[in-house]
Design a protein around this motif. Structure first.
Motif: not given
Length: 327
Positions: A1-12, A67-70, A103-110, A311-312
């Motif tokens: 399962m996949t981790v999804l990261i929502l962020t800008c391109e330049e994020d160290v 997705l396992r987490s976002v 609508g997914s079962d992924a865990r959120w941060m945050n 893991p989920v």
């Protein structure tokens, strides 16, 4: 399962976490909602009581159900870089993306709802009080008289923005500043003003909380600093950040704060006074931690990666495979 990261391109900060996820073999997809309709695509299908959704970015296709987490790190405005951006397209893109992810079962941060609420500083101050954290005397007002009376009760004050960064492009941080004794508070009537009793601090504390893990760092105050230099973000380098233990009562209150706020991550700022009391200043639900990790070698990025990679629960996966019935 996949981790999804929502962020800008330049994020160290995100880069540091991605390194650990790759090292542990956890699949990662990183995208910026601002690239929707250009470099990012989405699709969701609701048929026969089932949902199937997909996201595409950088040549990668990921199932929303897989997705396992976002990690909502520093995402841009949805469709902000579209060929023809508009408030309408932004709202449509935000509804589509975040609506599907909810609508997914992924865990959120945050979780976006929790994060939106957590950004409100007046709400933070009240929650901190309820959770037992020491909070400096504070007033937020548009009444000049209320500001003057507060200054009479607490002559040594600082002023800071209620909302945080100024909404220019790029955003500009507004420093916390001391209030002169002879200040005329007439201008308070033109916009909400946050005045707070100044803590004569001997150190700044940054407490990064990831799930149940608390990682605190302490930076001793510069005794030779100018009286107006009260904001550690704008002060000269001075003493380094060093790891520090968290007092048990603070640890308990902070965990309660995150639980009540519905947050999995929080970066807390405290001012430590001469008696050793940690005074709550704020909690940034998506605060930076790279500068602390570099100086202290605390494993913050690894801890975030481990939380995202968990893991989920099997029962959640099984439930997702079972057809649902109408309510």
């Amino acid at each position: 399962m996949t981790v999804l990261i929502l962020t800008c391109e330049e994020d160290v900060t995100a880069d540091m976490v991605v390194v650990h996820l790759h090292a542990s073999g956890v699949p990662v997809v990183r995208l910026d909602p601002a690239d929707l309709t250009t470099g990012v695509s989405l699709s969701g299908e609701y048929v026969h009581g089932r949902f199937r959704g997909h996201l595409s970015a950088g040549g990668r296709l990921v199932s929303i159900g897989g997705l396992r987490s976002v990690w909502v790190r520093r995402p841009g405005v949805p469709a902000g870089r579209a060929a023809q951006p508009s408030p309408w397209l932004t709202e449509e893109a935000a509804q589509a993306l975040y609506g599907m992810l909810r609508g997914s079962d992924a865990r959120w941060m945050n979780h976006p709802d929790a994060a939106r609420q957590a950004r409100h500083k007046p709400w933070q101050l009240r929650l901190a009080q309820r959770c037992g954290l020491p909070v400096p005397a504070t007033v937020i007002t548009t009444f000049p008289r209320a500001a003057r009376e507060f200054a009479e009760r607490f002559p040594d004050l600082v002023v800071k923005p209620v909302s945080g960064a100024h909404p220019q492009d790029p955003p500009r941080a507004v420093p916390t500043s001391r209030v002169a004794p002879d200040t005329d508070f007439t201008a308070v009537a033109f916009g909400p003003t946050l005045l707070q009793r100044r803590i004569a601090k001997r150190a700044d504390i940054r407490l990064t909380v990831v799930g149940e893990r608390l990682l605190a760092a302490r930076k001793a105050a510069d005794t030779g600093a100018e009286p107006v230099e009260v904001d550690v973000r704008f002060a000269p380098p001075g003493a380094p950040w060093e790891p520090v233990d968290v007092p048990p009562r603070i640890a308990e209150s902070v965990r309660t704060y995150l639980r009540e706020a519905g947050l999995a991550y929080g970066a807390f700022d405290f001012a430590e006074d001469a008696d050793g009391t940690w005074w709550f200043l704020e909690c940034n639900q998506s605060g930076q931690f790279g500068f602390v990790e570099v100086e202290t070698e605390q494993p913050i990025a690894r801890t975030v990666a481990e939380w995202l990679a968990r893991p989920v629960p099997e029962e959640t996966v099984e439930a997702d495979r079972t057809p649902t019935t109408a309510c």
